[in-house]
Design a protein around this motif. Structure first.
Motif, PDB file in Angstrom:
ATOM      1  N   ARG A   1      -1.909   0.998 -30.941  1.00  0.00           N
ATOM      2  CA  ARG A   1      -1.168   0.923 -32.191  1.00  0.00           C
ATOM      3  C   ARG A   1      -0.188   2.084 -32.211  1.00  0.00           C
ATOM      4  O   ARG A   1      -0.574   3.239 -32.032  1.00  0.00           O
ATOM      5  CB  ARG A   1      -2.126   1.008 -33.379  1.00  0.00           C
ATOM      6  N   MET A   2       1.073   1.795 -32.415  1.00  0.00           N
ATOM      7  CA  MET A   2       2.105   2.828 -32.417  1.00  0.00           C
ATOM      8  C   MET A   2       2.167   3.497 -33.785  1.00  0.00           C
ATOM      9  O   MET A   2       2.335   2.828 -34.810  1.00  0.00           O
ATOM     10  CB  MET A   2       3.460   2.223 -32.075  1.00  0.00           C
ATOM     11  N   VAL A   3       1.988   4.811 -33.790  1.00  0.00           N
ATOM     12  CA  VAL A   3       2.095   5.597 -35.016  1.00  0.00           C
ATOM     13  C   VAL A   3       2.920   6.838 -34.721  1.00  0.00           C
ATOM     14  O   VAL A   3       3.044   7.254 -33.569  1.00  0.00           O
ATOM     15  CB  VAL A   3       0.701   6.008 -35.562  1.00  0.00           C
ATOM     16  N   PHE A   4       3.455   7.432 -35.781  1.00  0.00           N
ATOM     17  CA  PHE A   4       4.197   8.677 -35.624  1.00  0.00           C
ATOM     18  C   PHE A   4       3.303   9.826 -36.068  1.00  0.00           C
ATOM     19  O   PHE A   4       2.785   9.839 -37.176  1.00  0.00           O
ATOM     20  CB  PHE A   4       5.478   8.668 -36.457  1.00  0.00           C
ATOM     21  N   ASP A   5       3.117  10.788 -35.183  1.00  0.00           N
ATOM     22  CA  ASP A   5       2.317  11.967 -35.492  1.00  0.00           C
ATOM     23  C   ASP A   5       3.131  13.190 -35.092  1.00  0.00           C
ATOM     24  O   ASP A   5       3.376  13.404 -33.901  1.00  0.00           O
ATOM     25  CB  ASP A   5       0.989  11.936 -34.746  1.00  0.00           C
ATOM     26  N   PRO A   6       3.578  14.006 -36.031  1.00  0.00           N
ATOM     27  CA  PRO A   6       4.421  15.157 -35.686  1.00  0.00           C
ATOM     28  C   PRO A   6       3.740  16.144 -34.763  1.00  0.00           C
ATOM     29  O   PRO A   6       4.407  16.844 -34.004  1.00  0.00           O
ATOM     30  CB  PRO A   6       4.745  15.782 -37.049  1.00  0.00           C
ATOM     31  N   ARG A   7       2.383  16.192 -34.780  1.00  0.00           N
ATOM     32  CA  ARG A   7       1.677  17.108 -33.888  1.00  0.00           C
ATOM     33  C   ARG A   7       1.870  16.703 -32.429  1.00  0.00           C
ATOM     34  O   ARG A   7       2.007  17.554 -31.548  1.00  0.00           O
ATOM     35  CB  ARG A   7       0.193  17.148 -34.242  1.00  0.00           C
ATOM     36  N   VAL A   8       1.858  15.404 -32.187  1.00  0.00           N
ATOM     37  CA  VAL A   8       2.049  14.913 -30.816  1.00  0.00           C
ATOM     38  C   VAL A   8       3.462  15.220 -30.338  1.00  0.00           C
ATOM     39  O   VAL A   8       3.669  15.678 -29.215  1.00  0.00           O
ATOM     40  CB  VAL A   8       1.768  13.399 -30.753  1.00  0.00           C
ATOM     41  N   VAL A   9       4.440  14.969 -31.203  1.00  0.00           N
ATOM     42  CA  VAL A   9       5.834  15.224 -30.835  1.00  0.00           C
ATOM     43  C   VAL A   9       6.038  16.706 -30.538  1.00  0.00           C
ATOM     44  O   VAL A   9       6.656  17.088 -29.534  1.00  0.00           O
ATOM     45  CB  VAL A   9       6.774  14.758 -31.954  1.00  0.00           C
ATOM     46  N   ALA A  10       5.506  17.566 -31.407  1.00  0.00           N
ATOM     47  CA  ALA A  10       5.649  19.006 -31.208  1.00  0.00           C
ATOM     48  C   ALA A  10       4.992  19.461 -29.913  1.00  0.00           C
ATOM     49  O   ALA A  10       5.534  20.293 -29.174  1.00  0.00           O
ATOM     50  CB  ALA A  10       5.059  19.754 -32.399  1.00  0.00           C
ATOM     51  N   GLY A  11       3.814  18.887 -29.625  1.00  0.00           N
ATOM     52  CA  GLY A  11       3.122  19.254 -28.389  1.00  0.00           C
ATOM     53  C   GLY A  11       3.897  18.848 -27.154  1.00  0.00           C
ATOM     54  O   GLY A  11       3.980  19.599 -26.176  1.00  0.00           O
ATOM     55  N   LYS A  12       4.496  17.647 -27.173  1.00  0.00           N
ATOM     56  CA  LYS A  12       5.272  17.184 -26.022  1.00  0.00           C
ATOM     57  C   LYS A  12       6.495  18.060 -25.802  1.00  0.00           C
ATOM     58  O   LYS A  12       6.833  18.399 -24.663  1.00  0.00           O
ATOM     59  CB  LYS A  12       5.686  15.727 -26.227  1.00  0.00           C
ATOM     60  N   ILE A  13       7.160  18.419 -26.886  1.00  0.00           N
ATOM     61  CA  ILE A  13       8.345  19.277 -26.753  1.00  0.00           C
ATOM     62  C   ILE A  13       7.962  20.629 -26.176  1.00  0.00           C
ATOM     63  O   ILE A  13       8.625  21.161 -25.275  1.00  0.00           O
ATOM     64  CB  ILE A  13       9.032  19.447 -28.117  1.00  0.00           C
ATOM     65  N   ALA A  14       6.856  21.196 -26.678  1.00  0.00           N
ATOM     66  CA  ALA A  14       6.414  22.507 -26.188  1.00  0.00           C
ATOM     67  C   ALA A  14       6.063  22.457 -24.711  1.00  0.00           C
ATOM     68  O   ALA A  14       6.412  23.364 -23.943  1.00  0.00           O
ATOM     69  CB  ALA A  14       5.218  22.980 -27.004  1.00  0.00           C
ATOM     70  N   ARG A  15       5.383  21.379 -24.293  1.00  0.00           N
ATOM     71  CA  ARG A  15       4.995  21.281 -22.872  1.00  0.00           C
ATOM     72  C   ARG A  15       6.217  21.108 -21.980  1.00  0.00           C
ATOM     73  O   ARG A  15       6.274  21.654 -20.878  1.00  0.00           O
ATOM     74  CB  ARG A  15       4.010  20.125 -22.683  1.00  0.00           C
TER      75      ARG A  15
ATOM     76  N   LEU B   1       9.209  22.260 -22.570  1.00  0.00           N
ATOM     77  CA  LEU B   1       9.922  23.536 -22.518  1.00  0.00           C
ATOM     78  C   LEU B   1       9.249  24.519 -21.567  1.00  0.00           C
ATOM     79  O   LEU B   1       9.914  25.272 -20.848  1.00  0.00           O
ATOM     80  CB  LEU B   1      10.018  24.142 -23.919  1.00  0.00           C
ATOM     81  N   THR B   2       7.923  24.514 -21.546  1.00  0.00           N
ATOM     82  CA  THR B   2       7.205  25.462 -20.692  1.00  0.00           C
ATOM     83  C   THR B   2       7.213  25.039 -19.236  1.00  0.00           C
ATOM     84  O   THR B   2       7.045  25.870 -18.349  1.00  0.00           O
ATOM     85  CB  THR B   2       5.748  25.623 -21.156  1.00  0.00           C
ATOM     86  N   THR B   3       7.408  23.734 -18.967  1.00  0.00           N
ATOM     87  CA  THR B   3       7.414  23.258 -17.585  1.00  0.00           C
ATOM     88  C   THR B   3       8.811  22.955 -17.079  1.00  0.00           C
ATOM     89  O   THR B   3       8.976  22.478 -15.969  1.00  0.00           O
ATOM     90  CB  THR B   3       6.555  21.990 -17.443  1.00  0.00           C
TER      91      THR B   3
END
Length: 276
Positions: A249-263, A265-267
């Motif tokens: 089920r597709m949902v929007f979760d800002p925590r997931v988006v923030a985590g992906k952006i952070a990862r 940037l670090t890689t």
């Protein structure tokens, strides 16, 4: 399922809104346990956990693999009274086959296809040989199926002469436990033609030797568009009495988006610019 080309009634377990999601359920026969991938939203790095049914849901019992490498698709194979675990670990290196002890410890048996990065590796017996079907990331993510065969779980595991034996996004990637029915042999596959894990395809393997492979599509198991998980079906396994599937089920979760952006940037690779 084979007769009607549909899953039929499904008792869906509503996931709790929490810090992780789960996928890839596989039954550990004789234990009442279900092994699956659990992905914390903060890190996005999967681990393999064991669950037990409790009060109509599944409660965590133990973590089997959590070593900082993304682990998923904890495929289980039983042979000669022993249970084996073949989890995906392509993010960290080769695929390793483990023996599961009665107290849920993991013992390394062998490395499958060293130097290759395999995903959704699925083990089964056909004829007199053991087989592993997996997608090789060297050829692509969802559009190839490669086979390896051996006469013993410890190997040596040899590549099929025609690898990759499937090169279509509709049936290439493994989607659960192969099974026998009415003297025929069937393989669940992920239909990724429209989206990753969009539906399941059941194929019948009609010819399989170290030099030959042939299969045909039997049916397509589509998600219930009016159900709680309308966006995909991913894997299929069974304990002989019940079938287990995971839906999307597709949902929007800002925590997931923030985590992906952070990862990312670090890689992000550094570049060196030379100026004349």
């Amino acid at each position: 399922m084979l007769d009607h080309g549909a899953l039929g009634p499904v008792h869906w377990l509503e996931p709790a809104r929490g810090a992780a999601y789960r996928a890839d359920p596989f039954v550990l026969p004789g234990t009442g346990l279900l092994l699956c991938e659990e992905v914390p939203l903060a890190s996005g790095i999967g681990r393999i956990v064991a669950l037990r049914a409790h009060d109509g849901s599944f409660a965590p019992v133990r973590t089997l693999l959590d070593d900082g490498i993304h682990r998923s698709y904890p495929f289980i194979w039983q042979d000669g009274g022993e249970s084996f675990l073949l989890p995906e670990s392509s993010a960290g290196g080769p695929t390793i086959l483990y023996r599961i002890t009665p107290d849920l410890r993991l013992q390394t048996v062998t490395t499958i296809a060293p130097g290759r990065r395999l995903v959704d590796a699925t083990m089964f017996r056909a004829g007199t040989r053991l087989w592993i079907a997996a997608t090789d990331l060297e050829y692509g993510t969802n559009d190839n199926l490669c086979l390896y065969h051996a006469d013993h779980p410890a190997g040596p595991w040899l590549a099929h002469a025609l690898n990759p034996v499937v090169t279509h996004r509709r049936t290439a990637r493994s989607g659960g436990t192969p099974f026998h029915h009415a003297g025929r042999f069937f393989r669940p596959a992920q239909d990724c033609s429209e989206t990753y894990g969009g539906a399941l395809i059941i194929t019948e393997i009609t010819a399989l030797t170290p030099d030959v492979f042939a299969e045909r599509i039997v049916c397509r198991l589509a998600p219930d568009r009016n159900g709680p998980f309308p966006d995909g079906l991913h894997t299929l396994s069974s304990d002989g009495e019940r079938c287990f599937v995971d839906g999307k089920r597709m949902v929007f979760d800002p925590r997931v988006v923030a985590g992906k952006i952070a990862r990312r940037l670090t890689t992000r690779p550094r570049t060196l610019r030379l100026v004349a």
